[in-house]
Design an enzyme around this catalytic site. Sequence first.
Site, PDB file in Angstrom:
ATOM      1  N   CYS A 148       0.828  -1.207   0.000  1.00  0.00           N
ATOM      2  CA  CYS A 148       0.000   0.000   0.000  1.00  0.00           C
ATOM      3  C   CYS A 148       0.867   1.264   0.000  1.00  0.00           C
ATOM      4  O   CYS A 148       0.727   2.123  -0.875  1.00  0.00           O
ATOM      5  CB  CYS A 148      -0.959  -0.034   1.190  1.00  0.00           C
ATOM      6  SG  CYS A 148      -0.215  -0.567   2.742  1.00  0.00           S
TER       7      CYS A 148
HETATM    8  N1  LIG Z   1      -4.461  -4.839   5.155  1.00  0.00           N
HETATM    9  C1  LIG Z   1      -3.923  -4.083   4.210  1.00  0.00           C
HETATM   10  O1  LIG Z   1      -4.213  -2.857   4.084  1.00  0.00           O
HETATM   11  C2  LIG Z   1      -2.972  -4.671   3.242  1.00  0.00           C
HETATM   12  C3  LIG Z   1      -2.558  -5.974   3.333  1.00  0.00           C
HETATM   13  N2  LIG Z   1      -1.704  -6.494   2.394  1.00  0.00           N
HETATM   14  C4  LIG Z   1      -1.179  -7.860   2.482  1.00  0.00           C
HETATM   15  O2  LIG Z   1      -2.223  -8.800   2.437  1.00  0.00           O
HETATM   16  C5  LIG Z   1      -1.838  -9.972   3.167  1.00  0.00           C
HETATM   17  C6  LIG Z   1      -2.983 -10.281   4.109  1.00  0.00           C
HETATM   18  O3  LIG Z   1      -3.089  -9.208   5.025  1.00  0.00           O
HETATM   19  P1  LIG Z   1      -4.418  -8.872   5.783  1.00  0.00           P
HETATM   20  O4  LIG Z   1      -5.585  -9.281   4.970  1.00  0.00           O
HETATM   21  O5  LIG Z   1      -4.307  -7.482   6.223  1.00  0.00           O
HETATM   22  O6  LIG Z   1      -4.260  -9.840   7.047  1.00  0.00           O
HETATM   23  P2  LIG Z   1      -5.361 -10.517   7.976  1.00  0.00           P
HETATM   24  O7  LIG Z   1      -4.643 -10.961   9.188  1.00  0.00           O
HETATM   25  O8  LIG Z   1      -6.530  -9.648   8.122  1.00  0.00           O
HETATM   26  O9  LIG Z   1      -5.807 -11.804   7.138  1.00  0.00           O
HETATM   27  C7  LIG Z   1      -4.924 -12.878   6.862  1.00  0.00           C
HETATM   28  C8  LIG Z   1      -5.728 -14.122   6.671  1.00  0.00           C
HETATM   29  O10 LIG Z   1      -4.823 -15.187   6.369  1.00  0.00           O
HETATM   30  C9  LIG Z   1      -5.113 -16.286   7.250  1.00  0.00           C
HETATM   31  N3  LIG Z   1      -3.905 -17.064   7.501  1.00  0.00           N
HETATM   32  C10 LIG Z   1      -2.834 -16.722   8.266  1.00  0.00           C
HETATM   33  N4  LIG Z   1      -1.911 -17.708   8.231  1.00  0.00           N
HETATM   34  C11 LIG Z   1      -2.421 -18.688   7.448  1.00  0.00           C
HETATM   35  C12 LIG Z   1      -1.958 -19.967   7.032  1.00  0.00           C
HETATM   36  N5  LIG Z   1      -0.747 -20.443   7.401  1.00  0.00           N
HETATM   37  N6  LIG Z   1      -2.728 -20.703   6.207  1.00  0.00           N
HETATM   38  C13 LIG Z   1      -3.941 -20.245   5.809  1.00  0.00           C
HETATM   39  N7  LIG Z   1      -4.449 -19.051   6.174  1.00  0.00           N
HETATM   40  C14 LIG Z   1      -3.686 -18.281   6.979  1.00  0.00           C
HETATM   41  C15 LIG Z   1      -5.622 -15.619   8.517  1.00  0.00           C
HETATM   42  O11 LIG Z   1      -6.305 -16.536   9.301  1.00  0.00           O
HETATM   43  P3  LIG Z   1      -6.386 -16.366  10.917  1.00  0.00           P
HETATM   44  O12 LIG Z   1      -7.593 -15.542  11.162  1.00  0.00           O
HETATM   45  O13 LIG Z   1      -6.496 -17.766  11.399  1.00  0.00           O
HETATM   46  O14 LIG Z   1      -5.132 -15.715  11.364  1.00  0.00           O
HETATM   47  C16 LIG Z   1      -6.500 -14.526   7.923  1.00  0.00           C
HETATM   48  O15 LIG Z   1      -7.747 -15.019   7.554  1.00  0.00           O
HETATM   49  C17 LIG Z   1      -0.546  -9.646   3.909  1.00  0.00           C
HETATM   50  O16 LIG Z   1       0.535 -10.286   3.287  1.00  0.00           O
HETATM   51  C18 LIG Z   1      -0.449  -8.136   3.800  1.00  0.00           C
HETATM   52  O17 LIG Z   1       0.877  -7.707   3.750  1.00  0.00           O
HETATM   53  C19 LIG Z   1      -1.315  -5.733   1.330  1.00  0.00           C
HETATM   54  C20 LIG Z   1      -1.660  -4.422   1.230  1.00  0.00           C
HETATM   55  C21 LIG Z   1      -2.467  -3.784   2.217  1.00  0.00           C
HETATM   56  C1  LIG Z   2      -0.701  -0.108   9.276  1.00  0.00           C
HETATM   57  C2  LIG Z   2       0.193  -1.292   9.004  1.00  0.00           C
HETATM   58  O1  LIG Z   2       0.586  -2.030   9.894  1.00  0.00           O
HETATM   59  N1  LIG Z   2       0.531  -1.473   7.770  1.00  0.00           N
HETATM   60  C3  LIG Z   2       1.352  -2.553   7.334  1.00  0.00           C
HETATM   61  C4  LIG Z   2       1.429  -2.426   5.863  1.00  0.00           C
HETATM   62  C5  LIG Z   2       0.255  -3.014   5.195  1.00  0.00           C
HETATM   63  C6  LIG Z   2       0.576  -4.410   4.812  1.00  0.00           C
HETATM   64  O2  LIG Z   2       0.019  -5.349   5.285  1.00  0.00           O
HETATM   65  O3  LIG Z   2       1.617  -4.510   4.026  1.00  0.00           O
HETATM   66  P1  LIG Z   2       1.572  -4.505   2.468  1.00  0.00           P
HETATM   67  O4  LIG Z   2       0.895  -3.293   2.013  1.00  0.00           O
HETATM   68  O5  LIG Z   2       2.992  -4.504   2.080  1.00  0.00           O
HETATM   69  O6  LIG Z   2       1.080  -5.791   2.045  1.00  0.00           O
HETATM   70  C7  LIG Z   2       2.741  -2.512   7.859  1.00  0.00           C
HETATM   71  O7  LIG Z   2       3.292  -1.459   8.033  1.00  0.00           O
HETATM   72  O8  LIG Z   2       3.334  -3.590   7.985  1.00  0.00           O
END
Ligand SMILES: NC(=O)C1=CN([C@@H]2O[C@H](COP(=O)(O)OP(=O)(O)OC[C@H]3O[C@@H](n4cnc5c(N)ncnc54)[C@H](OP(=O)(O)O)[C@@H]3O)[C@@H](O)[C@H]2O)C=CC1
Ligand SMILES: CC(=O)N[C@@H](CCC(=O)OP(=O)(O)O)C(=O)O
Length: 310
Positions: A117
């Site tokens: 992001c």
């Molecule tokens: N949130 C954001 O704004 C952004 C996120 N991302 C990326 O997206 C990815 C997901 O992040 P986010 O959605 O925020 O995280 P969350 O923790 O909200 O969701 C992650 C999901 O993955 C599941 N999970 C974790 N470990 C495993 C495993 N070993 N096998 C199967 N499922 C698993 C979790 O389950 P459980 O509930 O059991 O932990 C949960 O449902 C990350 O890599 C992050 O860097 C990228 C850009 C922005």
């Molecule tokens: C607020 C917060 O914790 N933000 C995360 C970045 C968001 C994320 O999950 O990372 P990606 O965008 O790279 O996938 C962090 O700084 O690690």
Amino acid sequence: MKPKIFIDGEHGTTGLQIRTRMAGRSDLELLSIPEAERRNAAMREDLLNNADIAILCLPDDASREAVSMVSGNNRVRVIDTSTAHRIAPDWAYGFAEMDSAQPAKIRDARHVANPGCYPTGAIGVIRPLRQAGILPDGYPVTVNAVSGYTGGGKQMIAQMEDEANPDHISAPHFLYGLTLKHKHVPEMKMHGLLDRAPVFAPSVGKFPQGMIVQVPLYLDDLASGATIESIHSALVEHYAGQSIVEVVPLAASEKLGRIDATELAGADTMKLFVFGAPGGTHVNLVALLDNLGKGASGAAVQNMDLMLSA
Ligand SMILES: NC(=O)C1=CN([C@@H]2O[C@H](COP(=O)(O)OP(=O)(O)OC[C@H]3O[C@@H](n4cnc5c(N)ncnc54)[C@H](OP(=O)(O)O)[C@@H]3O)[C@@H](O)[C@H]2O)C=CC1
Ligand SMILES: CC(=O)N[C@@H](CCC(=O)OP(=O)(O)O)C(=O)O
């Protein structure tokens, strides 16, 4: 036959928002895993191998594991939203607007790394200036940012929203990444075409979705003759002909008294601003986006659609 899409991590923050964006799409078949089975490796492996496109919304290690689960299956294409593959040479970087060649690279790729992001905002303002020769080698770039707390996934959402959480965070705004070794720095450096790693200072505000990324610059340390107008023109030229990244006209930016980090919450677009006084000595480049829109889930759906257009 409709393309089959499986979101591994569909019950997490990013995965849920991708699912919402796909609701009502009759051109896709969505494969799904029950929430209680979300960590069932055998079920995930089966679903991953049945998909035409697998979208990984998992922590880095789980993403690497998912990729290994489909490594012998040439039919499955992967979009990874984690940090695991964003600087891997054999993965296409899923920021379609960063380069004129990028949409075709994404369209034809087997493996697409969805950008981070913060890097989407930072690369969005830095790369066009590197390509235009305005931002010289050796420039000490700094990236200062604030994100909505959904950026920290389910864990941070619980910390921010649940006062009974033992790790509850009550601060309205806090800095983190204080060791300056944030996971996003290598990605910003590589895709920002920088020769020096930027100083990255992230923070989180008490709002769920939205993001501001700022890159302030000294004009007299840029290429000779750089002005607020020439920088703005370089961005306008770079982003001509597409509708996701908007370069806000200078006249409109001049009238703004403040920028609201939540303005684009729920949108999959990004706005870029160039702030500074005409004839002044400094500019501030600002990217405004939703960390879960163009910063994650919106970009993943955009990349999926590009891949399906092959
Ligand atoms: N949130 C954001 O704004 C952004 C996120 N991302 C990326 O997206 C990815 C997901 O992040 P986010 O959605 O925020 O995280 P969350 O923790 O909200 O969701 C992650 C999901 O993955 C599941 N999970 C974790 N470990 C495993 C495993 N070993 N096998 C199967 N499922 C698993 C979790 O389950 P459980 O509930 O059991 O932990 C949960 O449902 C990350 O890599 C992050 O860097 C990228 C850009 C922005
Ligand atoms: C607020 C917060 O914790 N933000 C995360 C970045 C968001 C994320 O999950 O990372 P990606 O965008 O790279 O996938 C962090 O700084 O690690």
